[in-house]
Motif scaffolding. Structure first.
Motif, mmCIF file in Angstrom:
data_model
loop_
_atom_site.group_PDB
_atom_site.id
_atom_site.type_symbol
_atom_site.label_atom_id
_atom_site.label_comp_id
_atom_site.label_asym_id
_atom_site.label_seq_id
_atom_site.Cartn_x
_atom_site.Cartn_y
_atom_site.Cartn_z
ATOM 1 N N PHE A 11 0.826 -1.211 0.000
ATOM 2 C CA PHE A 11 0.000 0.000 0.000
ATOM 3 C C PHE A 11 0.855 1.254 0.000
ATOM 4 N N GLY A 12 1.813 1.333 0.892
ATOM 5 C CA GLY A 12 2.582 2.553 1.075
ATOM 6 C C GLY A 12 3.345 3.013 -0.156
ATOM 7 N N ARG A 13 3.668 2.095 -1.035
ATOM 8 C CA ARG A 13 4.454 2.457 -2.214
ATOM 9 C C ARG A 13 3.616 2.469 -3.484
ATOM 10 N N SER A 14 2.307 2.349 -3.328
ATOM 11 C CA SER A 14 1.429 2.222 -4.497
ATOM 12 C C SER A 14 0.484 3.397 -4.651
ATOM 13 N N ALA A 15 0.272 3.793 -5.903
ATOM 14 C CA ALA A 15 -0.852 4.666 -6.194
ATOM 15 C C ALA A 15 -2.128 3.833 -6.096
ATOM 16 N N MET A 16 -3.190 4.510 -5.741
ATOM 17 C CA MET A 16 -4.466 3.826 -5.542
ATOM 18 C C MET A 16 -5.559 4.554 -6.322
ATOM 19 N N ALA A 17 -6.657 3.867 -6.551
ATOM 20 C CA ALA A 17 -7.754 4.478 -7.290
ATOM 21 C C ALA A 17 -9.099 4.006 -6.760
ATOM 22 N N TRP A 18 -10.099 4.828 -7.004
ATOM 23 C CA TRP A 18 -11.489 4.463 -6.732
ATOM 24 C C TRP A 18 -12.229 4.364 -8.065
ATOM 25 N N TYR A 19 -13.061 3.346 -8.164
ATOM 26 C CA TYR A 19 -13.925 3.127 -9.311
ATOM 27 C C TYR A 19 -15.348 2.899 -8.809
ATOM 28 N N ARG A 20 -16.280 2.929 -9.735
ATOM 29 C CA ARG A 20 -17.639 2.528 -9.396
ATOM 30 C C ARG A 20 -18.283 1.845 -10.609
ATOM 31 N N GLN A 21 -19.296 1.057 -10.322
ATOM 32 C CA GLN A 21 -20.023 0.374 -11.381
ATOM 33 C C GLN A 21 -21.503 0.354 -11.039
ATOM 34 N N ALA A 22 -22.277 1.020 -11.870
ATOM 35 C CA ALA A 22 -23.722 1.018 -11.718
ATOM 36 C C ALA A 22 -24.301 -0.139 -12.527
ATOM 37 N N PRO A 23 -25.492 -0.599 -12.162
ATOM 38 C CA PRO A 23 -26.109 -1.716 -12.885
ATOM 39 C C PRO A 23 -26.207 -1.420 -14.372
ATOM 40 N N GLY A 24 -25.742 -2.365 -15.182
ATOM 41 C CA GLY A 24 -25.813 -2.211 -16.632
ATOM 42 C C GLY A 24 -24.724 -1.365 -17.237
ATOM 43 N N ASN A 25 -23.862 -0.820 -16.384
ATOM 44 C CA ASN A 25 -22.788 0.058 -16.877
ATOM 45 C C ASN A 25 -21.427 -0.579 -16.673
ATOM 46 N N GLN A 26 -20.451 -0.063 -17.407
ATOM 47 C CA GLN A 26 -19.076 -0.498 -17.184
ATOM 48 C C GLN A 26 -18.506 0.158 -15.936
ATOM 49 N N ARG A 27 -17.499 -0.482 -15.385
ATOM 50 C CA ARG A 27 -16.813 0.118 -14.250
ATOM 51 C C ARG A 27 -16.111 1.382 -14.719
ATOM 52 N N GLU A 28 -16.253 2.466 -13.931
ATOM 53 C CA GLU A 28 -15.653 3.736 -14.331
ATOM 54 C C GLU A 28 -14.749 4.293 -13.247
ATOM 55 N N LEU A 29 -13.680 4.910 -13.705
ATOM 56 C CA LEU A 29 -12.713 5.508 -12.799
ATOM 57 C C LEU A 29 -13.271 6.801 -12.217
ATOM 58 N N LEU A 30 -13.055 6.992 -10.928
ATOM 59 C CA LEU A 30 -13.455 8.235 -10.263
ATOM 60 C C LEU A 30 -12.258 9.133 -10.001
ATOM 61 N N GLY A 31 -11.173 8.570 -9.584
ATOM 62 C CA GLY A 31 -9.998 9.348 -9.283
ATOM 63 C C GLY A 31 -8.912 8.471 -8.718
ATOM 64 N N ALA A 32 -7.747 9.073 -8.526
ATOM 65 C CA ALA A 32 -6.602 8.321 -8.049
ATOM 66 C C ALA A 32 -5.758 9.185 -7.122
ATOM 67 N N ILE A 33 -4.933 8.504 -6.338
ATOM 68 C CA ILE A 33 -4.047 9.199 -5.408
ATOM 69 C C ILE A 33 -2.684 8.519 -5.471
ATOM 70 N N SER A 34 -1.641 9.324 -5.539
ATOM 71 C CA SER A 34 -0.296 8.771 -5.579
ATOM 72 C C SER A 34 0.117 8.305 -4.189
ATOM 73 N N SER A 35 1.246 7.628 -4.124
ATOM 74 C CA SER A 35 1.733 7.170 -2.828
ATOM 75 C C SER A 35 2.052 8.348 -1.906
ATOM 76 N N ALA A 36 2.356 9.498 -2.498
ATOM 77 C CA ALA A 36 2.672 10.695 -1.714
ATOM 78 C C ALA A 36 1.455 11.551 -1.405
ATOM 79 N N GLY A 37 0.313 11.209 -1.996
ATOM 80 C CA GLY A 37 -0.910 11.924 -1.671
ATOM 81 C C GLY A 37 -1.429 12.890 -2.718
#
Length: 113
Positions: free
Chosen positions: A29-55
């Motif tokens: 975790f500490g050395r990785s960028a991370m991201a949030w996604y979401r998926q609504a019914p019938g839709n593809q998973r979509e990216l919401l945003g990301a955060i680097s390891s430094a914030g």
């Protein structure tokens, strides 16, 4: 083995707020960028945003000003603060280690009108 566990979803009224959490096992975790996604019914998973390891953060346009991603490296946890929620935000929300095929089970967010 790397595991991601999302929590904090639920039912909220339009205009309300929720804070989601994503706990990641292991030292990646500490050395990785991370991201949030979401998926609504019938839709593809979509990216919401990301955060680097430094914030440093980046967001897609439709959540800018409403959603905030943060992280606590000491707790191996990433957060998604969601404000001014609307019914179209209803979806299963997932966290992801950027560029890797590690996913949590998701947490359901339902926004009622």
């Amino acid at each position: 083995q790397v595991q991601l566990v999302e929590s904090g979803g639920g039912l909220v009224q339009s205009g309300g707020s929720l804070r989601l959490s994503c706990v990641v096992s292991g030292s990646i975790f500490g050395r990785s960028a991370m991201a949030w996604y979401r998926q609504a019914p019938g839709n593809q998973r979509e990216l919401l945003g990301a955060i680097s390891s430094a914030g440093s953060t980046n967001y897609v346009d439709f959540v800018k000003g409403r959603f905030t991603i943060s992280r606590d490296n000491a707790k191996n946890t990433m957060y998604l603060q969601m404000n001014s929620l609307q019914p179209e935000d209803t979806a299963v929300y997932y966290c992801n280690i950027w560029g890797r095929s590690y996913w949590g089970q998701g947490t359901q967010v339902t926004v009622s009108s």
